[in-house]
Design a protein around this motif. Sequence first.
Motif, PDB file in Angstrom:
ATOM      1  N   GLU A  88      38.373  28.928  35.996  1.00 30.96           N
ATOM      2  CA  GLU A  88      39.174  29.586  34.966  1.00 30.96           C
ATOM      3  C   GLU A  88      40.536  28.931  34.757  1.00 30.96           C
ATOM      4  O   GLU A  88      41.174  29.164  33.747  1.00 30.96           O
ATOM      5  N   LEU A 111      48.940  30.330  33.302  1.00 31.76           N
ATOM      6  CA  LEU A 111      50.203  31.046  33.497  1.00 31.76           C
ATOM      7  C   LEU A 111      51.400  30.117  33.287  1.00 31.76           C
ATOM      8  O   LEU A 111      52.423  30.520  32.722  1.00 31.76           O
ATOM      9  N   MET A 131      43.501  29.536  35.956  1.00 27.34           N
ATOM     10  CA  MET A 131      44.491  30.557  35.642  1.00 27.34           C
ATOM     11  C   MET A 131      45.921  30.166  36.003  1.00 27.34           C
ATOM     12  O   MET A 131      46.853  30.560  35.298  1.00 27.34           O
ATOM     13  N   ASP A 183      42.011  42.446  42.698  1.00 26.11           N
ATOM     14  CA  ASP A 183      41.532  41.693  41.539  1.00 26.11           C
ATOM     15  C   ASP A 183      42.188  42.159  40.242  1.00 26.11           C
ATOM     16  O   ASP A 183      42.321  41.389  39.306  1.00 26.11           O
ATOM     17  N   TYR A 200      53.258  36.081  46.855  1.00 25.19           N
ATOM     18  CA  TYR A 200      51.905  36.428  46.411  1.00 25.19           C
ATOM     19  C   TYR A 200      51.162  37.234  47.484  1.00 25.19           C
ATOM     20  O   TYR A 200      50.631  38.304  47.211  1.00 25.19           O
ATOM     21  N   ARG A 255      51.881  35.740  37.941  1.00 25.07           N
ATOM     22  CA  ARG A 255      52.764  35.555  36.781  1.00 25.07           C
ATOM     23  C   ARG A 255      54.223  35.743  37.212  1.00 25.07           C
ATOM     24  O   ARG A 255      55.097  34.951  36.853  1.00 25.07           O
ATOM     25  N   ARG A 312      46.282  40.656  40.923  1.00 27.35           N
ATOM     26  CA  ARG A 312      46.668  39.299  41.325  1.00 27.35           C
ATOM     27  C   ARG A 312      47.196  38.437  40.185  1.00 27.35           C
ATOM     28  O   ARG A 312      48.088  37.619  40.391  1.00 27.35           O
ATOM     29  N   LEU A 313      46.699  38.609  38.987  1.00 27.60           N
ATOM     30  CA  LEU A 313      47.170  37.790  37.876  1.00 27.60           C
ATOM     31  C   LEU A 313      48.639  38.100  37.559  1.00 27.60           C
ATOM     32  O   LEU A 313      49.451  37.184  37.411  1.00 27.60           O
ATOM     33  N   ASN A 314      48.990  39.368  37.486  1.00 29.54           N
ATOM     34  CA  ASN A 314      50.385  39.728  37.203  1.00 29.54           C
ATOM     35  C   ASN A 314      51.303  39.372  38.362  1.00 29.54           C
ATOM     36  O   ASN A 314      52.463  39.021  38.147  1.00 29.54           O
ATOM     37  N   PHE A 339      39.040  30.448  40.306  1.00 32.79           N
ATOM     38  CA  PHE A 339      39.900  31.347  39.555  1.00 32.79           C
ATOM     39  C   PHE A 339      41.227  30.676  39.220  1.00 32.79           C
ATOM     40  O   PHE A 339      41.580  30.530  38.061  1.00 32.79           O
ATOM     41  N   TRP A 340      41.966  30.254  40.231  1.00 30.33           N
ATOM     42  CA  TRP A 340      43.294  29.668  39.990  1.00 30.33           C
ATOM     43  C   TRP A 340      43.226  28.239  39.487  1.00 30.33           C
ATOM     44  O   TRP A 340      44.129  27.767  38.814  1.00 30.33           O
TER      45      TRP A 340
END
Length: 147
Positions: free
Chosen positions: A131, A137, A133, A80, A66, A88, A83-85, A121-122
């Motif tokens: 959130e 995921l 996240m 921003d 990461y 993932r 980071r999600l992908n 967020f996470w």
Amino acid sequence: PGWVPQREVAKALGYSEHGIRNAMKHLGGQPYVWATEFENVHAFWHFDEPILKIDGIKYKDSEAFYHAQKPKPFDAKVWDTQRLNVMRTAVRAKIQASPDMKDLLMSTYPHPLLSLKPDSFWGFDPTYGGENMLAKLLEEAREELKA
């Protein structure tokens, strides 16, 4: 790994009953499950992260992968959007690298997952919300494995 009641986990992390109620309210009143093995950082419980091989490169663990993906020089606006992908990819690689992790994840079905931690967020901060996240995921990966 073993399942521990959510109240015990929350208590060990320093959260109150109010935090548990907030978490369940966030999930529409449904009880949730979580395994510390799903986390990237293991500050409270021991778990040996699997070594990951992604695009031919080895990483010590999902957290190392990461952070290695962050733009250089660092640009928060760019990160921003990425980071999600990146997470993932890390989640999928972690599950692929560890049959035990896959079994653990599948054992959570059909329950919602919720990561109690002070990260809006996470995770889901029991006082301030979040959130969630990382859990989303993992639920996404669980649905892919189930299909």
